[in-house]
Scaffold this active site. Structure first.
Site, short mmCIF file in Angstrom:
data_model
loop_
_atom_site.label_atom_id
_atom_site.label_comp_id
_atom_site.label_asym_id
_atom_site.label_seq_id
_atom_site.Cartn_x
_atom_site.Cartn_y
_atom_site.Cartn_z
CB CYS A 36 -0.90 0.15 1.29
SG CYS A 36 -0.07 -0.07 2.43
CG ASP A 38 0.07 3.01 4.03
OD1 ASP A 38 -0.13 3.62 2.92
OD2 ASP A 38 -1.11 2.60 4.28
CB CYS A 62 -5.20 3.12 5.50
SG CYS A 62 -4.31 1.92 6.72
CB CYS A 106 -3.01 -0.80 8.92
SG CYS A 106 -4.33 -1.03 7.69
#
Ligand code: FES
Length: 134
Positions: A36, A38, A62, A106
């Site tokens: 992603c 991140d 996120c 995450c």
């Protein structure tokens, strides 16, 4: 999208705790998720009794990544390094009232950032030798 998240996740996302950096940190963990993109950076301040007295983070990512980094800093403050090593991504997700399945990765980022900061702290301590403090 919002409906997937617990109130606690939304609350930490909107009002993240401990955002920032610790200039004289005892350890810093840097992690990124290549899928992603991140990025998370976690700072810890550790006293000579191995207690984490402060923790701060910077996350470019996120909402779930921000909420989990915020929660992880809250969870580890006041804990010893040994106790903090036992904080898993599941514990972080649980403390947030759960995360949607597709967002569990995450919380893994938060766990890895914490491990990274602890590793960095241990490496620095080793380099300083057994007789130095702080
Ligand atoms: Fe990348 Fe959440 S989508 S950490």
């Amino acid at each position: 999208m919002e409906g997937q998240y617990s109130e606690k996740v939304m609350e930490h996302f909107k009002n993240p705790r401990n955002v920032g950096e610790i200039p004289d940190a005892s350890g810093v963990g840097n992690v990124g998720n290549p899928v992603c993109g991140d990025i998370m950076r976690l700072y810890i301040k550790v006293d000579d009794k191995e207690v984490i007295t402060d923790a701060k983070f910077k996350t470019f990512g996120c909402g779930a990544a921000i909420a989990t980094s915020s929660m992880v800093t809250e969870l580890i403050k006041g804990k010893t390094i040994q106790e903090a090593l036992k904080v898993s991504n599941h514990a972080v997700a649980e403390a947030l009232g759960g995360l949607p399945k597709i967002k569990m990765h995450c919380s893994v980022l938060a766990e890895q950032a914490l491990r990274g900061a602890i590793d960095d702290y241990m490496a620095k301590k080793k380099a300083q030798g057994p007789n130095s403090k702080g």
